[in-house]
Design a protein around this motif. Sequence first.
Motif, PDB file in Angstrom:
ATOM      1  N   ALA A 359      11.516   8.983  21.100  1.00  0.00           N
ATOM      2  CA  ALA A 359      10.916  10.505  20.588  1.00  0.00           C
ATOM      3  C   ALA A 359       9.820  10.234  19.574  1.00  0.00           C
ATOM      4  CB  ALA A 359      11.964  11.216  19.936  1.00  0.00           C
ATOM      5  N   LEU A 367      14.333  15.167  23.319  1.00  0.00           N
ATOM      6  CA  LEU A 367      15.163  14.408  24.165  1.00  0.00           C
ATOM      7  C   LEU A 367      16.498  14.263  23.823  1.00  0.00           C
ATOM      8  CD1 LEU A 367      12.390  11.145  24.012  1.00  0.00           C
ATOM      9  CD2 LEU A 367      12.710  13.005  25.669  1.00  0.00           C
ATOM     10  N   LYS A 384      13.213  14.592  18.411  1.00  0.00           N
ATOM     11  CA  LYS A 384      12.154  15.258  18.711  1.00  0.00           C
ATOM     12  C   LYS A 384      11.135  14.507  17.583  1.00  0.00           C
ATOM     13  CE  LYS A 384       9.559  19.599  18.654  1.00  0.00           C
ATOM     14  NZ  LYS A 384       9.491  20.954  18.493  1.00  0.00           N
ATOM     15  N   ALA A 401       9.867  11.069  13.872  1.00  0.00           N
ATOM     16  CA  ALA A 401      10.815  11.777  14.532  1.00  0.00           C
ATOM     17  C   ALA A 401      11.997  12.251  13.862  1.00  0.00           C
ATOM     18  CB  ALA A 401      11.108  10.882  15.953  1.00  0.00           C
TER      19      ALA A 401
END
Length: 470
Positions: A359, A367, A384, A401
């Motif tokens: 990510a 994801l 994310k 992320a």
Amino acid sequence: MGRHRLFAGAELRALRRRVGLGQAAMAVRLGLSVSYLSQLENDDRPITAAVSEALARTFPLDWSAEQVDAGALRLAAMREVMADPLFADLDFPEGLHRAVEQQPGLADRFIRLHAAYRQAEERRQIADDAIASDVPGGGRLPWEEVRDWFHQAGNYAGPLDEAAEALAAELGAEPLSEALIEGRLKMVHGVDTVSAGEEAGSPPLRRFDRARGLLTLDRAMPAETRRFFLAHQLALLEFADAIAGVTAGADLRSAEARRLLSVGLANYAAGALLMPYGRFREMARMLRHDIDRLRRRFGVSFEQACHRLSTLQRAGQRGIPFFFCRVDMAGNITKRHSATRLQFARFGGACPLWIVHEAVAIPDRILVQLAETPDGVRYVQMAKGLVKPSGSYARAPRRYAVALGCEVEQARDFIYADGLDVANASAATPIGISCRLCPRADCDQRAFPPADRAIAIDPDLRDVVPYRVL
């Protein structure tokens, strides 16, 4: 004295309708017959400890602790203990509820013993991680002390959370606007707020001049970050005594750690002010923990909403037990907390198979992953990648992320699990904590051998890694 009999037919019927189930489907979920469920809903029979426990286990966000008697809570705790993979080779006792009812004192001691075992295992893991990663003396830096303090506190600071919720109710707006917070700072604390930009050189994100009562914020920061810093400043002033009290009672070794804890507690209170506990928990349940919808509702960032979900640990009003982490481009875990059985590596890198690493390289895309740790526990997680702009070409933006996940038993209340085959154990990605602590012998992504296992090297045989874990 007779045993308390719990009749809660109306509550049970309201719960069933709220989750959109007919009696037959509800009976299947709870492992009851339709006729028995009908008798419970009509108050013809009391809700037993076993049924209350089934309700709490099946609908953890809808069947509150106030509706469950002490016996059911004890039984739920025992079932959670017995679900530990440590007991995987033991037959699950069919009469567990009867044993718990007949020997409540023994059950309580067994639950406490298992909790002590879990804590000891976690401390051993910290030590093993430190030794395997060559951390001198296993010593902790001040920020590591504060990180571990929040973990031991369950990532929940009750007095601050409740005070922030009360102040949010007094201010009376959702979401809290910048103007409302700035007004409170000015009227109650005599603090003015100004913005600084490039003309000020390279200004810090936030600077507070106590003598002048002046709060300066970087003009380039996003609106959500600006609102958070305003809330942080208000929390520092409104809850100064509460923050000082918690800090004074913390078992920290250095003055630097205490100052860092004060900052961390003010950040915590800022999040609680922008996302008041009861309302945020209610909306999270209603929206099935859809982060984007939550952040828009409360005017916060994606990361702030994820972090807040990991703090919903108030007794009697708990949220889903989540784990939360933030990972930078180099794979360093810069923020973490887990209310689940999953724990994070404190030293060295994290498992490369976690979706959060992918990510980081794909910003602004969510994801999802079904994963299983070596102890057999499966998790649903979303990750994310985020980019925090610097406001200048001369300064690189921050890229990282965030990941948020729960155990598979809570998947029905986590919107990100909808596209995953959570019932298929073989669909789970086998992850670990870190290579140095992971016992998996057949991992193609292994960077280091496990610290507690021997290896064999055959010069005539080469696989993905140049050794075989024994």
